[in-house]
Design an enzyme around this catalytic site. Structure first.
Site, PDB file in Angstrom:
ATOM      1  N   ASP A 275       0.814  -1.224   0.000  1.00  0.00           N
ATOM      2  CA  ASP A 275       0.000   0.000   0.000  1.00  0.00           C
ATOM      3  C   ASP A 275       0.849   1.277   0.000  1.00  0.00           C
ATOM      4  O   ASP A 275       0.337   2.354  -0.285  1.00  0.00           O
ATOM      5  CB  ASP A 275      -0.914   0.030   1.237  1.00  0.00           C
ATOM      6  CG  ASP A 275      -1.997  -1.018   1.177  1.00  0.00           C
ATOM      7  OD1 ASP A 275      -2.058  -1.751   0.186  1.00  0.00           O
ATOM      8  OD2 ASP A 275      -2.793  -1.118   2.135  1.00  0.00           O
TER       9      ASP A 275
ATOM     10  N   ARG B  71     -18.260   0.107 -22.504  1.00  0.00           N
ATOM     11  CA  ARG B  71     -18.629  -0.034 -21.094  1.00  0.00           C
ATOM     12  C   ARG B  71     -17.790   0.859 -20.179  1.00  0.00           C
ATOM     13  O   ARG B  71     -16.701   1.282 -20.552  1.00  0.00           O
ATOM     14  CB  ARG B  71     -18.386  -1.480 -20.637  1.00  0.00           C
ATOM     15  CG  ARG B  71     -19.448  -2.436 -21.085  1.00  0.00           C
ATOM     16  CD  ARG B  71     -19.045  -3.856 -20.724  1.00  0.00           C
ATOM     17  NE  ARG B  71     -20.117  -4.782 -21.029  1.00  0.00           N
ATOM     18  CZ  ARG B  71     -19.960  -6.086 -21.214  1.00  0.00           C
ATOM     19  NH1 ARG B  71     -18.751  -6.626 -21.136  1.00  0.00           N
ATOM     20  NH2 ARG B  71     -20.993  -6.844 -21.478  1.00  0.00           N
TER      21      ARG B  71
ATOM     22  N   ARG C 131      -5.897   0.572   1.868  1.00  0.00           N
ATOM     23  CA  ARG C 131      -6.808   0.674   3.007  1.00  0.00           C
ATOM     24  C   ARG C 131      -6.926   2.119   3.487  1.00  0.00           C
ATOM     25  O   ARG C 131      -8.011   2.653   3.605  1.00  0.00           O
ATOM     26  CB  ARG C 131      -6.231  -0.211   4.104  1.00  0.00           C
ATOM     27  CG  ARG C 131      -7.081  -0.403   5.287  1.00  0.00           C
ATOM     28  CD  ARG C 131      -6.284  -1.089   6.356  1.00  0.00           C
ATOM     29  NE  ARG C 131      -6.254  -2.528   6.182  1.00  0.00           N
ATOM     30  CZ  ARG C 131      -5.370  -3.321   6.784  1.00  0.00           C
ATOM     31  NH1 ARG C 131      -4.424  -2.799   7.531  1.00  0.00           N
ATOM     32  NH2 ARG C 131      -5.415  -4.614   6.623  1.00  0.00           N
TER      33      ARG C 131
ATOM     34  N   ARG D 101     -19.061  -2.691 -15.522  1.00  0.00           N
ATOM     35  CA  ARG D 101     -18.578  -3.972 -14.988  1.00  0.00           C
ATOM     36  C   ARG D 101     -17.478  -3.686 -13.967  1.00  0.00           C
ATOM     37  O   ARG D 101     -16.662  -2.792 -14.174  1.00  0.00           O
ATOM     38  CB  ARG D 101     -17.968  -4.847 -16.095  1.00  0.00           C
ATOM     39  CG  ARG D 101     -18.953  -5.374 -17.101  1.00  0.00           C
ATOM     40  CD  ARG D 101     -19.816  -6.500 -16.505  1.00  0.00           C
ATOM     41  NE  ARG D 101     -20.620  -7.135 -17.522  1.00  0.00           N
ATOM     42  CZ  ARG D 101     -21.798  -6.710 -17.959  1.00  0.00           C
ATOM     43  NH1 ARG D 101     -22.314  -5.588 -17.461  1.00  0.00           N
ATOM     44  NH2 ARG D 101     -22.456  -7.367 -18.887  1.00  0.00           N
TER      45      ARG D 101
ATOM     46  N   GLN E  22      -2.748  -8.636  -6.597  1.00  0.00           N
ATOM     47  CA  GLN E  22      -1.803  -7.515  -6.489  1.00  0.00           C
ATOM     48  C   GLN E  22      -0.618  -7.809  -5.574  1.00  0.00           C
ATOM     49  O   GLN E  22       0.387  -7.119  -5.594  1.00  0.00           O
ATOM     50  CB  GLN E  22      -2.523  -6.274  -5.942  1.00  0.00           C
ATOM     51  CG  GLN E  22      -3.566  -5.722  -6.866  1.00  0.00           C
ATOM     52  CD  GLN E  22      -4.554  -4.832  -6.121  1.00  0.00           C
ATOM     53  OE1 GLN E  22      -4.345  -3.631  -6.020  1.00  0.00           O
ATOM     54  NE2 GLN E  22      -5.617  -5.398  -5.599  1.00  0.00           N
ATOM     55  N   ARG E  23      -0.775  -8.810  -4.717  1.00  0.00           N
ATOM     56  CA  ARG E  23       0.301  -9.116  -3.765  1.00  0.00           C
ATOM     57  C   ARG E  23       1.083 -10.356  -4.169  1.00  0.00           C
ATOM     58  O   ARG E  23       2.083 -10.683  -3.529  1.00  0.00           O
ATOM     59  CB  ARG E  23      -0.297  -9.351  -2.371  1.00  0.00           C
ATOM     60  CG  ARG E  23      -0.820  -8.131  -1.718  1.00  0.00           C
ATOM     61  CD  ARG E  23      -0.726  -8.164  -0.203  1.00  0.00           C
ATOM     62  NE  ARG E  23      -1.074  -9.385   0.444  1.00  0.00           N
ATOM     63  CZ  ARG E  23      -2.002  -9.512   1.402  1.00  0.00           C
ATOM     64  NH1 ARG E  23      -2.698  -8.454   1.788  1.00  0.00           N
ATOM     65  NH2 ARG E  23      -2.215 -10.653   1.987  1.00  0.00           N
TER      66      ARG E  23
HETATM   67  O1  F6P Z   1      -1.215  -5.230   3.409  1.00  0.00           O
HETATM   68  C1  F6P Z   1      -2.230  -4.274   3.305  1.00  0.00           C
HETATM   69  C2  F6P Z   1      -3.330  -4.816   2.491  1.00  0.00           C
HETATM   70  O2  F6P Z   1      -2.813  -5.108   1.261  1.00  0.00           O
HETATM   71  C3  F6P Z   1      -4.547  -3.890   2.419  1.00  0.00           C
HETATM   72  O3  F6P Z   1      -4.564  -3.052   1.305  1.00  0.00           O
HETATM   73  C4  F6P Z   1      -5.688  -4.854   2.405  1.00  0.00           C
HETATM   74  O4  F6P Z   1      -6.838  -4.258   2.963  1.00  0.00           O
HETATM   75  C5  F6P Z   1      -5.199  -5.959   3.240  1.00  0.00           C
HETATM   76  O5  F6P Z   1      -3.806  -6.011   3.059  1.00  0.00           O
HETATM   77  C6  F6P Z   1      -5.814  -7.313   2.928  1.00  0.00           C
HETATM   78  O6  F6P Z   1      -5.273  -8.240   3.787  1.00  0.00           O
HETATM   79  P1  F6P Z   1      -5.661  -9.767   3.927  1.00  0.00           P
HETATM   80  O7  F6P Z   1      -4.612 -10.531   3.212  1.00  0.00           O
HETATM   81  O8  F6P Z   1      -5.638 -10.040   5.379  1.00  0.00           O
HETATM   82  O9  F6P Z   1      -6.997  -9.963   3.284  1.00  0.00           O
END
Ligand code: F6P
Length: 345
Positions: A129, A164, A173, A269, A277-278
């Site tokens: 984030d 669209r 967050r 949509r 993203q992670r």
């Molecule tokens: O690490 C922060 C974050 O990426 C936030 O943007 C998001 O709300 C949260 O993690 C989601 O976390 P979890 O993996 O616990 O769903």
């Protein structure tokens, strides 16, 4: 020569393994430190679940996403029993001289509390984030921005083909760093961020003005933590929170999809990118930043600079006071948002 405990806590993040690899390399080869890696964040310290981190254990992990140590959102001070005592016992049993927690506001918040109790800690900031204070950037952020930008590029072509409005919900967050960077890079027509409650009518006005100019599709990027101006739009509250009291976000995009259709008559949509993203391999920038943070954290341990956090300031890696770094989140630069706004509507 010291015995160093490493752990990764909170949401995972591309670049965590680069930090672990660099810390172990710097400590073992240059300083003759030894390393114990705790499993699953603070949970592993509480339960004394750990493994020896050797050069062999960290070979080949640089391009790997996630964390080889595992992670959790466990809050040792929210658990039943005395979290502090359990942590002190584990550290004594393992003869740990210093702890290097790699994490965001929650994990490092616990680290700060331990520092106040006399446990030597050096923090490493982590979050996709990019909203942690004290450092210009956190690793993982660039990877997330690239993933979202790639997604927006793909959504563009299907948006155009179907005439669209595509709503893209992204992580963020407290802060709209991912939404704004990826929105600028992807050419978004509106970007909604937690720092600025949005007016749904203004969003619809942007979309209508595009139609008036002959553009029959639009991209709206919304950060999961974005909220409407008070009294303008009803949103859902999932009601679920984690061990640190944060609500589980996600879903503002669904509300927007329905509202935009109802108010403009345009077909819409939503795509919620979520944990995509992670995941996956870190981009080069995050591998380099993670490596620099890992080296700097061990240098801080070697020099006895406890109660600090490694940070990027400009192009330099520095040590900052942990308490100060955690005193306030790093919110979006208004000038950056102004640049993005130039392209709205
Ligand atoms: O690490 C922060 C974050 O990426 C936030 O943007 C998001 O709300 C949260 O993690 C989601 O976390 P979890 O993996 O616990 O769903």
């Amino acid at each position: 020569m010291a015995r160093v405990g490493l752990l990764t806590g909170g949401g995972d993040c591309p670049g965590l393994n680069a930090v672990i690899r660099a810390a172990v390399r710097r400590g073992l080869i240059d300083r003759e430190h030894t390393f114990v890696g705790f499993r699953n964040g603070w949970a592993g310290v509480l339960a004394d679940e750990a493994e020896e981190l050797t050069l062999a254990a960290t070979i080949g992990i640089l391009p790997r996403g996630g964390t080889i140590l595992g992670t959790s959102r466990t809050n040792p001070f929210a658990e039943a029993g005395d979290g502090l005592e359990a942590i002190q016992e584990t550290l004594a049993r393992r003869s740990v001289d210093a702890l290097v927690p790699i994490g965001g506001e929650d994990t490092l918040g616990v680290a700060l509390r331990l520092h106040r109790e006399g446990i030597p800690v050096v923090g490493v900031p982590k979050t996709i984030d990019n909203d942690l204070g004290g450092t210009d950037v956190t690793f993982g952020f660039q990877t997330a921005v690239q993933i979202v930008t790639d997604a927006i590029d793909r959504l563009h072509t299907t948006a155009e083909s179907h005439n669209r409005v595509m709503v893209v919900e992204v992580m963020g967050r407290h802060a709209g760093w991912i939404a704004t960077h990826a929105g600028i890079a992807g050419g978004a027509d509106a970007i909604l961020v937690p720092e600025r409650p949005f007016d749904i009518e203004e969003v619809c006005a942007h979309l209508r003005s595009r139609t008036a100019r002959g553009r029959t599709f639009s991209i709206v990027v919304v950060a999961e933590g974005a909220t409407p101006m008070e009294g303008t739009l009803q949103t859902q509250d999932g009601g679920r929170t984690d061990a640190f009291g944060h609500p589980r976000l996600g879903g503002i995009g669904v509300t927007l999809e329905a509202e935009i259709e109802a108010r403009t008559g345009y077909e819409a949509r939503v795509t919620i990118l979520g944990h995509v993203q992670r995941g996956g391999t870190p981009v080069a920038f995050d591998r380099v930043l993670g490596t620099r943070f890992g080296v700097a954290a061990i240098d801080a341990v070697s020099a006895g600079r406890f109660g600090t956090m490694v940070a990027l300031r400009g192009t330099e890696i520095v040590g900052v006071d942990l308490e100060q770094a955690l005193s306030a989140p790093k919110l979006l630069d208004p000038k950056l948002y102004e640049t993005a706004e130039l392209f709205f509507g």
